[in-house]
Scaffold this motif. Structure first.
Motif, PDB file in Angstrom:
ATOM      1  N   ALA A 108     -42.984  12.661  16.318  1.00  0.00           N
ATOM      2  CA  ALA A 108     -41.839  12.086  17.018  1.00  0.00           C
ATOM      3  C   ALA A 108     -40.956  13.212  17.526  1.00  0.00           C
ATOM      4  CB  ALA A 108     -41.049  11.167  16.083  1.00  0.00           C
ATOM      5  N   TYR A 109     -40.541  13.092  18.750  1.00  0.00           N
ATOM      6  CA  TYR A 109     -39.685  14.091  19.371  1.00  0.00           C
ATOM      7  C   TYR A 109     -38.256  13.573  19.496  1.00  0.00           C
ATOM      8  CZ  TYR A 109     -44.017  16.481  20.197  1.00  0.00           C
ATOM      9  OH  TYR A 109     -45.210  17.115  19.992  1.00  0.00           O
ATOM     10  N   TYR A 110     -37.974  12.417  18.880  1.00  0.00           N
ATOM     11  CA  TYR A 110     -36.634  11.856  18.883  1.00  0.00           C
ATOM     12  C   TYR A 110     -35.674  12.767  18.120  1.00  0.00           C
ATOM     13  CZ  TYR A 110     -39.115   7.382  19.638  1.00  0.00           C
ATOM     14  OH  TYR A 110     -39.909   6.372  20.109  1.00  0.00           O
ATOM     15  N   VAL A 118     -39.221   9.023   6.304  1.00  0.00           N
ATOM     16  CA  VAL A 118     -40.255   8.861   7.328  1.00  0.00           C
ATOM     17  C   VAL A 118     -39.899   9.723   8.543  1.00  0.00           C
ATOM     18  CG1 VAL A 118     -39.251   6.806   8.402  1.00  0.00           C
ATOM     19  CG2 VAL A 118     -41.704   7.192   8.537  1.00  0.00           C
ATOM     20  N   TYR A 119     -38.623   9.850   8.856  1.00  0.00           N
ATOM     21  CA  TYR A 119     -38.228  10.720   9.968  1.00  0.00           C
ATOM     22  C   TYR A 119     -38.623  12.165   9.682  1.00  0.00           C
ATOM     23  CZ  TYR A 119     -35.559  13.396  13.320  1.00  0.00           C
ATOM     24  OH  TYR A 119     -35.217  14.296  14.301  1.00  0.00           O
ATOM     25  N   GLU A 153     -41.583   8.512  24.975  1.00  0.00           N
ATOM     26  CA  GLU A 153     -40.696   7.858  24.007  1.00  0.00           C
ATOM     27  C   GLU A 153     -39.607   7.051  24.705  1.00  0.00           C
ATOM     28  OE1 GLU A 153     -41.184  10.994  20.284  1.00  0.00           O
ATOM     29  OE2 GLU A 153     -39.473  11.196  21.622  1.00  0.00           O
ATOM     30  N   HIS A 154     -39.033   7.598  25.752  1.00  0.00           N
ATOM     31  CA  HIS A 154     -37.997   6.875  26.496  1.00  0.00           C
ATOM     32  C   HIS A 154     -38.567   5.620  27.162  1.00  0.00           C
ATOM     33  CE1 HIS A 154     -34.710   9.639  25.859  1.00  0.00           C
ATOM     34  NE2 HIS A 154     -35.470  10.651  26.220  1.00  0.00           N
ATOM     35  N   CYS A 202     -45.825   4.176  17.305  1.00  0.00           N
ATOM     36  CA  CYS A 202     -46.449   4.186  15.979  1.00  0.00           C
ATOM     37  C   CYS A 202     -46.087   5.472  15.251  1.00  0.00           C
ATOM     38  CB  CYS A 202     -47.967   4.084  16.105  1.00  0.00           C
ATOM     39  SG  CYS A 202     -48.504   2.508  16.757  1.00  0.00           S
ATOM     40  N   LEU A 203     -45.798   5.366  13.976  1.00  0.00           N
ATOM     41  CA  LEU A 203     -45.287   6.519  13.245  1.00  0.00           C
ATOM     42  C   LEU A 203     -46.376   7.376  12.602  1.00  0.00           C
ATOM     43  CD1 LEU A 203     -42.052   4.975  11.764  1.00  0.00           C
ATOM     44  CD2 LEU A 203     -42.349   6.422  13.774  1.00  0.00           C
TER      45      LEU A 203
END
Length: 116
Positions: free
Chosen positions: A33-35, A64-65, A17-18, A28-29
């Protein structure tokens, strides 16, 4: 395929991700996600997204998150699960079990009918 060790798997995903962000790309969603939530909305345009949710009266639905985030603290390493936990995890993570169950629950609860 990634590492089987959960902590290592999360670490590899965070590094990916970084790197994607460093290269001015977007992940792509359809993937997990690990954000953190702040990182996510720094990348994706929250203002426009919220305007669309308001316009289409989707404010009661998960964001979406919420759909793509992974709660790293509550996720378990499969290798450390008991047999019962592993069976339950495997059942619910096998396509299309959880999706079909969600459709069934929505239909039975009539949650898909929006109220004005």
């Amino acid at each position: 395929m990634g590492p089987t060790n959960h902590d290592r798997f999360v670490d590899v995903n965070r590094k990916l991700e970084h790197k994607v962000r460093e290269l001015h790309g977007l992940k792509c969603l359809y993937a997990h996600a690990y954000y953190t939530e702040d990182e996510f909305w720094d990348i994706y345009d929250r203002k426009s997204y919220e305007e669309l949710r308001t316009k289409y009266k989707a404010g009661s639905l998960p964001t979406v998150y919420d759909k793509v985030k992974v709660d790293v603290r509550s996720a378990q390493d499969v290798s450390n699960m008991s047999m019962g936990e592993w069976v339950k995890h495997t059942f619910w993570s096998t396509w299309p079990t959880s999706g079909l169950y969600g459709v069934y629950r929505a239909a039975m609860g009539r949650d898909y009918l929006l109220k004005d």
